[in-house]
Every structure is written in structure tokens, then in C-alpha cells.
Design a protein around this motif. Structure first.
Motif: not given
Length: 398
Positions: A302, A306, A308, A313, A342, A347
Motif C-alpha cells: 500500500l 494510504e 482505506l 481496514e 491492492r 484489496l
């Protein structure tokens, strides 16, 4: 007349796309009609022969799906938009049950019907297209000469009329595709059912988590707090007459407090640890893998910093921590690897070990609850765990 348009909404490029759609249509229609009709007749005729006919019918319907995909793609290229939605019953069974699933699928029969009906329709549209081409090629010199000599004269409206004729037959065919090869109602119904199942799965997963947290608190911190209360009461009684005897009790109470706090932190990690909220998924997974008693490598692809969506998450963290717990308790593994990547808008989480294998998604097992948890975020869980071949848990989170 411009090089780009004959009139607003009728472009030379559109004429090219219409021709590109209509000209190959006849051989496709002939192949589709022949296969659909022959397959149906053979299938019905051979049903009594040990179900051979059912397999022929299934193959015919699957072939119809293939033709339908081609037609949707061709119309999409002509109209420059996606053709859909379309819904097929997902494959859940094998063998004869799978055959019956395909035969019960309504969209497959709509595809078959399209494969039969398209031939007479295409005989008409293809004939019109060929006449259109003949007229266009034959009259091109006269149209060009008319524009040079008299600015179009009596032929001024002819190109426009020819363009609209071609557009009309293309729309006739595409309407059949939109009418038979898409089914918004079925797609929405399937989506509604899927969301309903997902909600039920989430409710069941959350209920199971609450039961587990309650059990963990009862078996761990609650027992220590009871012991702490007893030690403090005993120390309180001895402070007046024997302070030295109270000291070990106070020290034991302090130890019980520390252990209770550690167990409460361990319980909270399974819900939503502060490190996940504050520092994100990579940091939380690094802490989780560091706690695993089995040597574990971590690869998180990632971007720096970053973040999500919170639900994604939490789900990814839950997948990893639950899988690591299973590895530590049941796998008898010597190494473990965690990968989080990702890819586009999804993901991909994978936890693999070299243990004894044999894990599965059956009800009553921990992985079933994990699959239910992922269903709440439209995620998908796969488990590959051959006996003595290790276990790989893979999750895809959109």
C-alpha cells in the motif's frame, strides 16, 4: 456536408460502427440458430438416455451464453456503452445438480431464444444493409457530381436518408439484444437477495464475536478482577494488626491488575485496536504478526500513508488476526506469510502457512464466521488446505 456529421446525432463514425456491427451479423446468426436448434432437438430427444439429453441441453444453454456475451459486446462497441445488467444463477453445485441449475436459469433460456429469433430478424436487417451498401456505392458518383455542379441539387437529402435507414436497422437489432440479453429486474432481485444474505451473515458474525468477547472476558479479566477484589479485601483487614502480612497481598493485587489489563488489551485487539484507527492497516498488521508465536513474514503493498475505508481496514485486519490465531492454535506450522495487495478497486489479503492443512469453511468452524464477516462488505473468502499441504486463506475485499 461536414466530414464529421450528416446531421446532429448521425455521424460518419456512427455509420462506420453500424456497418461494423451489421455486416458480420449474418454468419453469427446462422451459427447461433443452427447450434441452438440442433442442441435443443437432440437434448429433448435424448433425455431418456441416462440423462444424456440433459447434458446436451446444458451445453446448448452454455453455448447460448457465449453467443449472448458476443452480442452484448458488439452492441456495446456500436453504442459506446455497456450493455446490461445481466444475471445468471451462480454455480453452487456439481454434477447433475449443476446441470439442473443451468436448466432452471431463466436468462440462459432468454439467451437461447435470442439465438433462435435473431436469424429471421438478421435476414431482414442484413438484406437492408446490403441494399444500402449497393445504393450508397452506386449513387456516390452522382452525389459527388451533384455537389460539384449544383451544390447538391436533388440529391441533397439522400445521404441523410441513407444514414437514417442504416441507423434504424442497427437499432432494431440492438433493441432485441437489450430486450432479451439483459434483465435489470432479475439483477436487482439477485442483488437484493445477496444483500439480505450479507446482512444476516453480518448479524450472525457480530453475535458470534460478542459471545466470544463475553467468554474471553469471563474466563480472563473477570476472574482476575474477582481475585484482585479478594486480595485487596484481605489486605485491608490486615493493615491494622499486621501491615507486613498485607504487603504480599498488595503486591499480588498489583500483579493481578497488570495481567487483567493485558488480557483486556488482547480482547480489544480482536475488535478494533487503537493502532488500526490511529496509524492504519500496515502498522496494525505489523503489530499483529509480531505477536504471532509462529515466525511470520508480512508484505503490505500500500502507498505510504494510504488509508482505506474503515470497514475494509477492519475486515482485512480481522482476516489476518483470525487466520494467525488459527495458525497458532491448530496448524502446527513452522512458518507463516501474510500478504496484502491492492489491485485496482480490490484489496487482496492472503495468509499462508506450512502446517498440517485440513481447514475448511464448514459450519461450526472459525473460518465460517470469517466468511460471514466478509460477506458484510461484499468480500469473498477462499480456503485451500489439502491434508499435510499447508493452508492458504485468501480474501478479496472490494
Amino acid at each position: 456536408m461536414s466530414d464529421e456529421t450528416t446531421r446532429p446525432g448521425v455521424t460518419w463514425r456512427q455509420i462506420g460502427r453500424d456497418l461494423g456491427f451489421l455486416l458480420p451479423g449474418m454468419p453469427i446468426a446462422i451459427a447461433s440458430f443452427t447450434l441452438m436448434l440442433v442442441g435443443f432437438v437432440l437434448g429433448i430427444g435424448l433425455v431418456v438416455l441416462a440423462f444424456v439429453g440433459l447434458f446436451i441441453l446444458m451445453a446448448t444453454l452454455l453455448t447460448a451464453r457465449g453467443f449472448a456475451r458476443v452480442e452484448r459486446a458488439r452492441v456495446g462497441a456500436m453504442e459506446r456503452r455497456a450493455v446490461g445488467p445481466v444475471y445468471y444463477q451462480p454455480a453452487r453445485e456439481r454434477g447433475l445438480s449443476r446441470v439442473l441449475e443451468v436448466l432452471r436459469d431463466r436468462q440462459s433460456w432468454r439467451d437461447w431464444l435470442y439465438g433462435v429469433l435473431i436469424l429471421p430478424v438478421r435476414v431482414f436487417t442484413w438484406s437492408v444493409t446490403m441494399v444500402w451498401l449497393g445504393l450508397t456505392i452506386g449513387l456516390s458518383p452522382l452525389i459527388a457530381l451533384s455537389w460539384v455542379i449544383a451544390g447538391g441539387g436533388g440529391f441533397r437529402g439522400l445521404p441523410l436518408a441513407l444514414a437514417h435507414i442504416l441507423r434504424g436497422v442497427a437499432i432494431l437489432e440492438s433493441s432485441l439484444v437489450w430486450g432479451l440479453l439483459t434483465n435489470e429486474t432479475a439483477a436487482l432481485r439477485a442483488r437484493t437477495e445477496e444483500l439480505s444474505r450479507s446482512r444476516q451473515s453480518v448479524v450472525a458474525a457480530e453475535a458470534e464475536m460478542l459471545r466470544r468477547v463475553e467468554r474471553d472476558i469471563h474466563d480472563g479479566p473477570q476472574q482476575r478482577l474477582v481475585r484482585l477484589t479478594m486480595d485487596l479485601e484481605s489486605a485491608q483487614r490486615r493493615f491494622d494488626d499486621d501491615p507486613q502480612a498485607a504487603r504480599p497481598l498488595v503486591e499480588e493485587a498489583v500483579l493481578q491488575t497488570k495481567e487483567a489489563l493485558a488480557e483486556l488489551r488482547a480482547v480489544s485487539r480482536g475488535i478494533a485496536p487503537p493502532i488500526l484507527t490511529d496509524r492504519g492497516l500496515p502498522a496494525a498488521l505489523a503489530a499483529a504478526t509480531a505477536r504471532c508465536p509462529v515466525p511470520t513474514t508480512l508484505d503490505v503493498d500500500l502507498a505510504d500513508g494510504e488509508r482505506l475505508p474503515t470497514a475494509i481496514e477492519n475486515a482485512a485486519y480481522f482476516v489476518v488476526t483470525e487466520s494467525l490465531t488459527n495458525v497458532a492454535k491448530h496448524a502446527d506450522a513452522t512458518t507463516c506469510a501474510v500478504s496484502v495487495v491492492r489491485v485496482g478497486d480490490a484489496l487482496h489479503v492472503q495468509v499462508s502457512d506450512d502446517g498440517r492443512g485440513g481447514a475448511h469453511l464448514g459450519k461450526g468452524h472459525g473460518l465460517a464466521g470469517l466468511a460471514d464477516r466478509l460477506a458484510g462488505v461484499d468480500g469473498r473468502l477462499d480456503v485451500a488446505s489439502p491434508p499435510a499441504g499447508g493452508t492458504t486463506v485468501s480474501a478479496e475485499l472490494p
